[in-house]
Design a protein around this motif. Structure first.
Motif, PDB file in Angstrom:
ATOM      1  N   SER A  10       0.962  -1.431   0.030  1.00 27.23           N
ATOM      2  CA  SER A  10      -0.281  -0.163   0.445  1.00 27.23           C
ATOM      3  C   SER A  10       1.513   1.051   0.264  1.00 27.23           C
ATOM      4  O   SER A  10       0.982   2.059  -0.844  1.00 27.23           O
ATOM      5  N   ARG A  13       2.179   2.348  -2.906  1.00 27.54           N
ATOM      6  CA  ARG A  13       1.660   2.434  -3.929  1.00 27.54           C
ATOM      7  C   ARG A  13       1.406   4.250  -3.860  1.00 27.54           C
ATOM      8  O   ARG A  13       0.956   5.240  -4.782  1.00 27.54           O
ATOM      9  N   GLN A  14       1.966   4.907  -2.696  1.00 31.47           N
ATOM     10  CA  GLN A  14       1.307   6.604  -2.349  1.00 31.47           C
ATOM     11  C   GLN A  14       2.548   7.344  -3.085  1.00 31.47           C
ATOM     12  O   GLN A  14       3.736   7.025  -3.234  1.00 31.47           O
ATOM     13  N   GLU A 181     -11.901   5.527 -12.530  1.00 32.25           N
ATOM     14  CA  GLU A 181     -11.447   5.098 -11.089  1.00 32.25           C
ATOM     15  C   GLU A 181     -13.143   5.065 -10.599  1.00 32.25           C
ATOM     16  O   GLU A 181     -13.250   5.554  -9.205  1.00 32.25           O
ATOM     17  N   GLU A 183     -16.270   3.508 -10.362  1.00 34.86           N
ATOM     18  CA  GLU A 183     -16.987   1.683 -10.253  1.00 34.86           C
ATOM     19  C   GLU A 183     -18.587   2.074 -10.247  1.00 34.86           C
ATOM     20  O   GLU A 183     -18.978   2.237  -9.221  1.00 34.86           O
ATOM     21  N   LYS A 195     -19.226   4.342  -7.772  1.00 33.41           N
ATOM     22  CA  LYS A 195     -18.483   4.189  -6.228  1.00 33.41           C
ATOM     23  C   LYS A 195     -16.506   5.055  -6.599  1.00 33.41           C
ATOM     24  O   LYS A 195     -16.591   4.335  -7.348  1.00 33.41           O
ATOM     25  N   TRP A 196     -16.518   5.816  -5.962  1.00 32.83           N
ATOM     26  CA  TRP A 196     -15.642   6.344  -6.180  1.00 32.83           C
ATOM     27  C   TRP A 196     -14.162   6.610  -4.404  1.00 32.83           C
ATOM     28  O   TRP A 196     -14.949   6.859  -3.522  1.00 32.83           O
ATOM     29  N   TYR A 197     -13.292   5.217  -4.769  1.00 35.83           N
ATOM     30  CA  TYR A 197     -12.454   5.568  -3.800  1.00 35.83           C
ATOM     31  C   TYR A 197     -13.247   4.913  -2.581  1.00 35.83           C
ATOM     32  O   TYR A 197     -13.295   5.504  -1.547  1.00 35.83           O
ATOM     33  N   GLY A 198     -14.443   4.422  -2.687  1.00 31.09           N
ATOM     34  CA  GLY A 198     -15.544   3.312  -1.841  1.00 31.09           C
ATOM     35  C   GLY A 198     -15.969   4.625  -0.779  1.00 31.09           C
ATOM     36  O   GLY A 198     -17.332   3.784  -0.045  1.00 31.09           O
ATOM     37  N   SER A 199     -16.759   5.582  -1.932  1.00 28.08           N
ATOM     38  CA  SER A 199     -17.359   6.301  -1.669  1.00 28.08           C
ATOM     39  C   SER A 199     -18.614   6.640  -2.156  1.00 28.08           C
ATOM     40  O   SER A 199     -18.559   6.672  -3.575  1.00 28.08           O
TER      41      SER A 199
END
Length: 464
Positions: A10, A13-14, A181, A183, A195-199
């Protein structure tokens, strides 16, 4: 994969902001779909970004991801293999969504490409311009790498340019989102939930036919500028937009509780204190729009459908900036003649006849919405919106107050009548409306507390 390995993957990737700046300064190969080529340098002439980078040592402040991409650019097979062996994700991306495979393909580094493919690199990864490693290899004339990728099943995307495609990647707007990005979950008629980065977010897909000329494109750019700068707790927040890829999209925050129109259909007439609290939410959002500097924002299409409820039950205004307006003077605007006329019971008379108008058209709509929350039905229900709009705007009629006086606290009826006055100058500003509503709301809550605490002895409490 254990927890430590996952954490390392993780972190790899930052991108630190410092590393991102260094990466751009190195001027490594751009995307084949990037509208700006290298600064006058032809691919493969030995004077490109890779050659320049090879003369430099790897900067110490680059993180693992950036070191991987740097090594791929230089053709450093041993360096790439060492980083991958240390746990760096083979599909790590830079600020533009480009992987080591993109960079190696651009530079024609065949041995690095083979190594990355052995490590199961994603051959069809797309950068922010929608380009793949195979497209990059083909664009820069590295046909050995291109054929290798194609033999392994890599795809080459068709190049589709949008009307807002920029000529320089530095001109890509700050609000630009990568469509990969998003979904998508469900949707209809161009409106989707994704969904965008979980939101969860709300996505509006734009019809390409709406951008047939320069004027419509400029209007859309102006709308995005308005959305980007409008930040208030009672406004639906703009997340970003997709303007460099087809189809173009507008992305905003999603509220699963729906709009005010649906809420009123279920609840009907609201208690005065609740209607006033809702009205304050709407007024605060619109007051912010009307006081924006340097240019005030007129909503112009306010209705219960353009007002949503958040998870805490507060209201937020949406849909502002959706109309094409022509600025006639500093305070006056007019509907664009090319805009199709809409029939809404919330439209002010001056807009209905396509005359000039100012921000008071939103006050007019607000008065009708407040009336609807108190009465439990739209004006002149069950007339159609077209019939009701004609009665209000052409015949000068106003809906009757049917509910008992107790549903209209002191000054509330007078406020509604002033809001829908046919003369725009008579209508109060939202700043004034907020002051008056606060006073009315304070009186309502006092009366509610008195009724709750004072119980007649012969009245039995209600059963749960």
């Amino acid at each position: 994969m254990d927890a430590a390995a996952k954490l390392k993957r993780s972190i790899s990737r930052q991108l630190s902001s410092g590393a991102a700046r260094v990466w751009r300064q190195l001027s490594m190969e751009p995307s084949s779909l990037d509208p700006t080529p290298r600064d006058g340098v032809e691919a493969g002439d030995g004077s490109g970004a890779g050659s320049a980078a090879a003369l430099l040592a790897v900067p110490e402040n680059l993180d693992a991801t950036m070191r991987l991409l740097f090594a791929a650019c230089q053709g450093d097979v041993a360096g790439v293999e060492e980083l991958l062996g240390d746990g760096v994700d083979v599909d790590s991306i830079d600020l533009d969504g480009r992987t080591a495979l993109h960079i190696a393909a651009c530079e024609g580094q065949g041995e690095v490409v083979r190594l990355l493919l052995e490590w199961k690199a994603n051959m069809n990864a797309r950068d922010r311009w929608g380009s793949t490693p195979a497209a990059d290899a083909k664009h820069y004339g590295h046909f050995e790498v291109y054929n290798l990728l194609r033999a392994r099943g890599a795809k080459v995307p068709k190049q589709k340019k949008t009307p807002m495609a920029v000529s320089n990647p530095k001109e890509v707007p700050e609000y630009e989102l990568n469509p990969l990005e998003l979904e998508f979950r469900r949707g209809e008629e161009g409106h989707y939930v994704a969904k965008w980065y979980g939101s969860k977010v709300f996505v509006k897909i734009l019809d390409k036919d709406n951008f047939s000329d320069a004027n419509s494109i400029n209007e859309f750019k102006h709308k995005l500028t308005l959305l980007e700068k409008a930040r208030h707790p009672n406004l639906v927040q703009f997340v970003g937009a997709v303007t460099q890829n087809v189809p173009m999209m507008i992305v905003s925050e999603y509220h699963q509780k729906g709009d005010l129109a649906s809420y009123l259909e279920i609840k009907g007439r609201l208690q005065p204190y609740k209607a006033i609290r809702f009205a304050l939410d709407i007024a605060r959002g619109l007051n912010y729009l009307h006081e924006c500097k340097p240019d005030r924002i007129i909503h112009g299409n306010l209705s219960p459908k353009s007002i949503v409820r958040d998870d805490e039950g507060k209201l937020k205004v949406a849909g502002f900036g959706s109309l094409s307006l022509i600025k006639v003077s500093e305070d006056k605007s007019q509907m664009d003649q090319t805009t199709s006329k809409f029939n809404s019971i919330y439209i002010a008379p001056e807009m209905y006849i396509n005359g000039t108008f100012d921000r008071s058209v939103d006050v007019f709509a607000f008065g009708l919405i407040l009336y609807e929350m108190i009465e439990g039905a739209p004006a002149f229900h069950p007339k159609t919106p077209e019939e009701a709009a004609k009665m209000i705007c052409l015949e000068g009629m106003r809906p009757p107050f049917k509910n008992k006086p107790k549903y209209y606290p002191d000054d509330l009826r007078e406020l509604i009548q002033e809001c829908w006055d046919p003369t725009p100058s008579v209508r109060p500003t939202f700043e004034e409306i907020i002051v008056r509503l606060n006073k009315i709301y304070a009186n309502c809550t006092k009366q509610t507390r008195w009724r709750d605490t004072f119980k007649l002895p012969w009245v039995r409490p209600e059963k749960a």
